[in-house]
Each structure stands twice: as structure tokens, then as C-alpha cells.
Design a protein around this motif. Structure first.
Motif, PDB file in Angstrom:
ATOM      1  N   VAL A  77      22.944  21.371  40.568  1.00  0.00           N
ATOM      2  CA  VAL A  77      22.946  22.080  39.495  1.00  0.00           C
ATOM      3  C   VAL A  77      23.602  23.263  39.896  1.00  0.00           C
ATOM      4  N   HIS A  78      24.910  23.539  39.547  1.00  0.00           N
ATOM      5  CA  HIS A  78      25.784  24.128  40.210  1.00  0.00           C
ATOM      6  C   HIS A  78      25.982  25.800  39.944  1.00  0.00           C
ATOM      7  N   PHE A  79      25.844  26.602  40.357  1.00  0.00           N
ATOM      8  CA  PHE A  79      26.067  28.156  40.293  1.00  0.00           C
ATOM      9  C   PHE A  79      27.168  28.402  40.915  1.00  0.00           C
ATOM     10  N   ALA A  80      27.384  28.009  42.474  1.00  0.00           N
ATOM     11  CA  ALA A  80      28.320  28.610  42.951  1.00  0.00           C
ATOM     12  C   ALA A  80      29.407  29.112  42.507  1.00  0.00           C
ATOM     13  N   ALA A  81      29.794  30.415  42.762  1.00  0.00           N
ATOM     14  CA  ALA A  81      30.948  30.476  42.263  1.00  0.00           C
ATOM     15  C   ALA A  81      31.390  31.786  42.627  1.00  0.00           C
ATOM     16  N   GLU A  82      32.838  33.001  42.503  1.00  0.00           N
ATOM     17  CA  GLU A  82      33.231  34.305  42.795  1.00  0.00           C
ATOM     18  C   GLU A  82      32.914  34.371  41.516  1.00  0.00           C
ATOM     19  N   SER A  83      32.360  35.535  40.734  1.00  0.00           N
ATOM     20  CA  SER A  83      32.052  35.511  39.083  1.00  0.00           C
ATOM     21  C   SER A  83      32.772  37.549  38.668  1.00  0.00           C
ATOM     22  N   HIS A  84      33.149  38.356  39.930  1.00  0.00           N
ATOM     23  CA  HIS A  84      33.529  39.872  39.192  1.00  0.00           C
ATOM     24  C   HIS A  84      34.743  39.359  38.923  1.00  0.00           C
ATOM     25  N   VAL A  85      35.707  39.787  37.624  1.00  0.00           N
ATOM     26  CA  VAL A  85      36.705  39.885  37.181  1.00  0.00           C
ATOM     27  C   VAL A  85      37.894  41.276  38.089  1.00  0.00           C
ATOM     28  N   ASP A  86      36.931  42.212  37.688  1.00  0.00           N
ATOM     29  CA  ASP A  86      37.891  43.110  38.842  1.00  0.00           C
ATOM     30  C   ASP A  86      38.458  42.381  40.422  1.00  0.00           C
ATOM     31  N   ARG A  87      37.646  41.951  41.331  1.00  0.00           N
ATOM     32  CA  ARG A  87      37.388  41.013  41.892  1.00  0.00           C
ATOM     33  C   ARG A  87      38.745  40.800  41.981  1.00  0.00           C
ATOM     34  N   SER A  88      38.582  39.736  40.906  1.00  0.00           N
ATOM     35  CA  SER A  88      39.389  38.854  40.899  1.00  0.00           C
ATOM     36  C   SER A  88      41.011  38.979  40.401  1.00  0.00           C
ATOM     37  N   ILE A  89      40.984  40.397  40.099  1.00  0.00           N
ATOM     38  CA  ILE A  89      42.100  41.062  39.850  1.00  0.00           C
ATOM     39  C   ILE A  89      42.857  41.605  41.208  1.00  0.00           C
ATOM     40  N   LEU A  90      42.416  42.109  41.769  1.00  0.00           N
ATOM     41  CA  LEU A  90      42.653  42.442  43.583  1.00  0.00           C
ATOM     42  C   LEU A  90      42.657  41.208  44.134  1.00  0.00           C
ATOM     43  N   GLY A  91      41.695  40.831  44.075  1.00  0.00           N
ATOM     44  CA  GLY A  91      41.847  39.101  45.078  1.00  0.00           C
ATOM     45  C   GLY A  91      42.284  37.872  44.451  1.00  0.00           C
ATOM     46  N   PRO A  92      42.735  37.135  44.018  1.00  0.00           N
ATOM     47  CA  PRO A  92      42.367  35.415  42.700  1.00  0.00           C
ATOM     48  C   PRO A  92      42.409  34.722  44.256  1.00  0.00           C
ATOM     49  N   GLU A  93      42.816  34.696  44.273  1.00  0.00           N
ATOM     50  CA  GLU A  93      42.689  33.201  45.451  1.00  0.00           C
ATOM     51  C   GLU A  93      41.361  33.105  46.125  1.00  0.00           C
ATOM     52  N   ALA A  94      40.579  34.081  46.552  1.00  0.00           N
ATOM     53  CA  ALA A  94      38.874  33.704  46.826  1.00  0.00           C
ATOM     54  C   ALA A  94      38.423  33.176  45.477  1.00  0.00           C
ATOM     55  N   PHE A  95      38.705  32.930  44.119  1.00  0.00           N
ATOM     56  CA  PHE A  95      38.287  33.052  42.759  1.00  0.00           C
ATOM     57  C   PHE A  95      38.898  31.071  42.866  1.00  0.00           C
ATOM     58  N   VAL A  96      40.092  30.615  42.864  1.00  0.00           N
ATOM     59  CA  VAL A  96      40.798  29.621  43.188  1.00  0.00           C
ATOM     60  C   VAL A  96      39.727  29.098  44.228  1.00  0.00           C
ATOM     61  N   GLU A  97      39.624  29.223  45.424  1.00  0.00           N
ATOM     62  CA  GLU A  97      38.881  28.702  46.600  1.00  0.00           C
ATOM     63  C   GLU A  97      37.688  28.173  46.221  1.00  0.00           C
ATOM     64  N   THR A 296      31.253  58.431  32.532  1.00  0.00           N
ATOM     65  CA  THR A 296      32.982  59.081  32.967  1.00  0.00           C
ATOM     66  C   THR A 296      33.579  58.685  32.260  1.00  0.00           C
ATOM     67  N   HIS A 297      34.117  58.040  31.682  1.00  0.00           N
ATOM     68  CA  HIS A 297      35.733  57.149  30.907  1.00  0.00           C
ATOM     69  C   HIS A 297      36.310  57.630  32.191  1.00  0.00           C
ATOM     70  N   VAL A 298      37.055  55.951  32.258  1.00  0.00           N
ATOM     71  CA  VAL A 298      38.234  55.887  33.590  1.00  0.00           C
ATOM     72  C   VAL A 298      39.382  54.864  32.910  1.00  0.00           C
ATOM     73  N   THR A 299      40.273  54.978  33.655  1.00  0.00           N
ATOM     74  CA  THR A 299      41.176  54.158  33.475  1.00  0.00           C
ATOM     75  C   THR A 299      40.349  52.622  33.129  1.00  0.00           C
ATOM     76  N   ASP A 300      40.930  51.872  32.110  1.00  0.00           N
ATOM     77  CA  ASP A 300      40.677  50.608  31.889  1.00  0.00           C
ATOM     78  C   ASP A 300      41.668  49.321  32.745  1.00  0.00           C
ATOM     79  N   ARG A 301      40.552  48.155  32.070  1.00  0.00           N
ATOM     80  CA  ARG A 301      41.326  47.316  33.455  1.00  0.00           C
ATOM     81  C   ARG A 301      42.350  46.924  33.023  1.00  0.00           C
ATOM     82  N   PRO A 302      42.982  45.862  34.006  1.00  0.00           N
ATOM     83  CA  PRO A 302      43.950  45.803  32.941  1.00  0.00           C
ATOM     84  C   PRO A 302      43.483  43.792  32.361  1.00  0.00           C
ATOM     85  N   GLY A 303      44.058  43.628  31.779  1.00  0.00           N
ATOM     86  CA  GLY A 303      43.931  42.582  30.491  1.00  0.00           C
ATOM     87  C   GLY A 303      43.110  42.322  30.069  1.00  0.00           C
ATOM     88  N   HIS A 304      42.128  43.300  30.248  1.00  0.00           N
ATOM     89  CA  HIS A 304      40.258  43.716  29.766  1.00  0.00           C
ATOM     90  C   HIS A 304      40.487  43.039  27.371  1.00  0.00           C
TER      91      HIS A 304
END
Length: 365
Positions: A77-97, A296-304
Motif C-alpha cells: 500500500v503505497h502512500f509515500a509522497a510529497e503532497s503539498h502544492v505550495d511546496r511543489s511550486i517553490l521546490g518541484p524537484e523533490a516532488f519529481v524525485e 486574513t485574505h492573502v494573495t492567491d497562489r499561482p495557478g490555483h
């Protein structure tokens, strides 16, 4: 024995706890213990012969091959993953790896092991891959919900990496005959959720009198699934799902983000009233009357993505699963759990967590 990857993370640890509560079958739990993996989630299983933990990376082929050879699991049963969209925007390589390369190496190790089994064991083996509804992209206000045949259209590095892993799993079933199952779930919430995601972040920030950051207008819609319902669905798919099939898992709870935040605030007003706790607004130092004052409303993230919705009728029709919790019952249980487990919350909020929150939200205010 069951081999579970990522079993110290949010969904994985809930699955391991539920599995051990409902069955006697042993679990071999492989987790790299990155920032979101936490052995404290599994404290109740300490010393249990049913649960064996190994710290390791799913990209480590030698380790994977050794674990398969030594423990001979009847399923993965395979759960292991990077899973946070915001982190993937700032550092996508870890998600591919992790999500692509890691899944590939896990599939290769599973295929090598499976190929050496006798025919009965080969037929009984299962590789269950846990994925996300985000691979399907975004929906318009009146579009039908995602089904298992919705074309893939991922819009973030995270969802693209999960789509890649889904395609690899499908290819290994089609090309090699590996008996795979894939589940695509909607937004999970519940106990042990690392407080970078919406619901736990709102709870943790509110109790500290900190701003509750809501992206844009807060009208982004998601389907919300209580984590224990998700785990029960995975158990059912593992038990009776047909190899090669995909099953969407949803909670039948479409809610706008701002409504989620308002609901959390109202529950905290009821269960942990700010004046009674002496909570002050961290920005002004003024006494806090209601937790919603912190929104507090903040600036939306890219491509949300604007809307996700899951059509889970196939899972109900073919395997008889439906969620046990409504959103109202599940969110109350979740808020109560965080209020009762403040030590766990404090322990996960280390310096790196605080730095991340400041990086992600500080400049958006």
C-alpha cells in the motif's frame, strides 16, 4: 504481511493504526521521516509485534529489494509522497524525485519480487497506489464531478508528479501484468494532519491568535474526506478491488475554503472560546472575541485550481463503500482532536515549520 510506504505520514499513519485495530495481519512500515513523517503518530503501537518500522527512502532500490526478499509481503500500500502544492511550486524537484522516481523504483522492486512468486501467490498479490483528485485538473462551477474516466490535466508540479506516478502504475499493470490498484482521493482531514494544510493550519493559528490566511476570495471549492473514511475505503479496495482498476474516493462534501475556515472558527468559539482562553490577536495584542476576527485574505497562489469534486459512485456500486462521516461530524472530531492533543501540535511546530509558514504566507499578506 503488508508493506506500507509512507506509514508515518498523515494518511499513512491513520491507515496503519486502523489496520492494526481491525486485523491481526502484521505491517512493515517504510518511511523516510521527512518533515511530515512523525513516529509520534504511531506511539500507541510502540512495542507491538504487529508493527515493524523501517526508516528508509523508496528511491533506495537495494533496501526495497532486501525488504521484499526478507518479509515477503502479500501486498503493498503505497502512500509515500510529497503532497503539498505550495511546496511543489517553490521546490518541484523533490516532488519529481519522490513521486515519480520513488514510485518507479518501488514498482521495479515489487515486479522483481512478484515475478518470482508461484502462480497462486502471484495472483493474490496486490500493489495499491494512493493518489489524488488533483491529477484531473480543475472544474468549472457547473462541470460534472471527476470520474475514473476524466482525462488527466494536472496544473501544479505536485499534481503533475502524481499523474506521472499514476501512469507508471497503469503501465506496469498493462505491460507486465503486475496486479495494481489505484485510488484517487479528495482532500483529507482529521487527526495527525501536519499543520501546513488548510484545516490544521487554521486550528493551530487560531489558538495562537495568529492570522488565518485565506487565498484570494476563498471561493476555491474542494470535496472533503475524513481520513478514517479514506482508510476504510483503501482497506475495501485492497480486499475486493479488481486489478488494473482505478477507484475515486470522495466524501460527497463540496465546500468553499472560506466556508471551511468559518466552520473551524465557529467550532473553536464553541469548544475553546477565545476570551476564556485569554487569546489575544498576535498582530495587535488586543483581546480576541471570536476566532473569525483573525481571517486574513492573502494573495492567491499561482495557478490555483478553482474547484475539485469527486464522483465516488463506482466505489459504492462495485465495492459497497460510502463514507461514514458527514463533514459536520468529521470536522467536529478533528477540532476536538487538535484541542486534546496540544503536545503533538507543539512538537511538530519546530523552527523549520515556522520558517516555512513565514516564507509561504508572510509576503502574501
Amino acid at each position: 504481511m503488508l508493506l506500507v510506504t509512507g506509514g508515518a505520514g498523515f494518511i499513512g499513519s491513520n491507515f496503519v493504526l486502523q489496520w492494526c485495530a481491525h486485523t491481526d495481519e502484521p505491517v512493515l512500515n517504510l518511511d523516510a521521516l521527512t518533515y511530515a513523517g512523525n513516529l509520534a503518530n504511531l506511539q500507541s503501537l510502540a512495542g507491538s509485534p504487529q508493527h515493524m518500522f523501517v526508516q528508509g527512502d523508496i528511491r533506495d532500490s537495494a533496501l526495497l529489494n532486501r525488504l521484499f526478499a526478507e518479509h515477503k509481503p502479500r501486498a503493498v500500500v503505497h502512500f509515500a509522497a510529497e503532497s503539498h502544492v505550495d511546496r511543489s511550486i517553490l521546490g518541484p524537484e523533490a516532488f519529481v524525485e519522490t513521486n515519480v522516481v520513488g514510485t518507479f523504483r518501488l514498482l521495479e522492486a515489487a515486479r522483481t519480487y512478484w515475478s518470482g512468486l508461484d502462480e497462486a501467490a502471484k495472483a493474490a498479490f496486490r500493489f495499491l497506489h494512493v493518489s489524488t483528485d488533483e491529477v484531473y485538473g480543475t472544474l468549472g462551477p457547473n462541470d460534472p464531478a471527476f470520474s475514473e474516466t476524466t482525462p488527466y490535466a494536472p496544473n501544479s508540479p505536485y499534481s503533475a508528479s502524481k499523474a506521472g506516478s499514476d501512469h507508471l502504475v497503469r503501465a506496469y499493470q498493462h505491460t507486465y501484468g503486475l496486479p495494481t490498484l489505484t485510488t484517487n482521493c479528495s482532500n483529507n482531514y482529521g487527526p495527525y494532519h501536519f499543520p501546513e494544510k488548510l484545516i490544521p493550519l487554521m486550528i493551530v493559528n487560531a489558538l495562537a491568535g495568529k492570522p488565518l490566511p485565506v487565498y484570494g476570495d476563498g471561493q476555491q471549492i474542494r470535496d472533503w474526506l475524513y481520513v478514517e473514511d479514506h482508510c476504510a475505503a483503501i482497506r475495501r479496495v485492497l480486499e475486493a478491488g479488481q486489478p488494473g482498476e482505478t477507484y475515486n474516493v470522495g466524501g460527497w462534501n463540496e465546500k468553499a475554503n472560506i466556508d471551511i475556515v468559518q466552520t473551524v472558527c465557529a467550532l473553536l468559539d464553541e469548544l475553546a472560546a477565545a476570551p476564556d482562553r485569554g487569546v489575544r490577536d498576535a498582530r495587535s495584542g488586543a483581546p480576541l472575541g471570536r476566532y473569525a476576527e483573525l481571517i486574513t485574505h492573502v494573495t492567491d497562489r499561482p495557478g490555483h485550481d478553482r474547484r475539485y469534486a469527486i464522483d465516488a459512485r463506482k466505489l459504492e456500486r462495485e465495492l459497497g463503500w460510502r463514507p461514514a462521516e458527514t463533514f459536520e461530524t468529521g470536522i467536529r472530531k478533528t477540532v476536538q482532536w487538535y484541542l486534546a492533543n496540544q503536545e503533538w501540535v507543539a512538537a511538530v511546530q519546530d523552527g523549520s515549520y515556522r520558517d516555512w509558514v513565514q516564507t509561504q504566507y508572510g509576503a502574501r499578506a
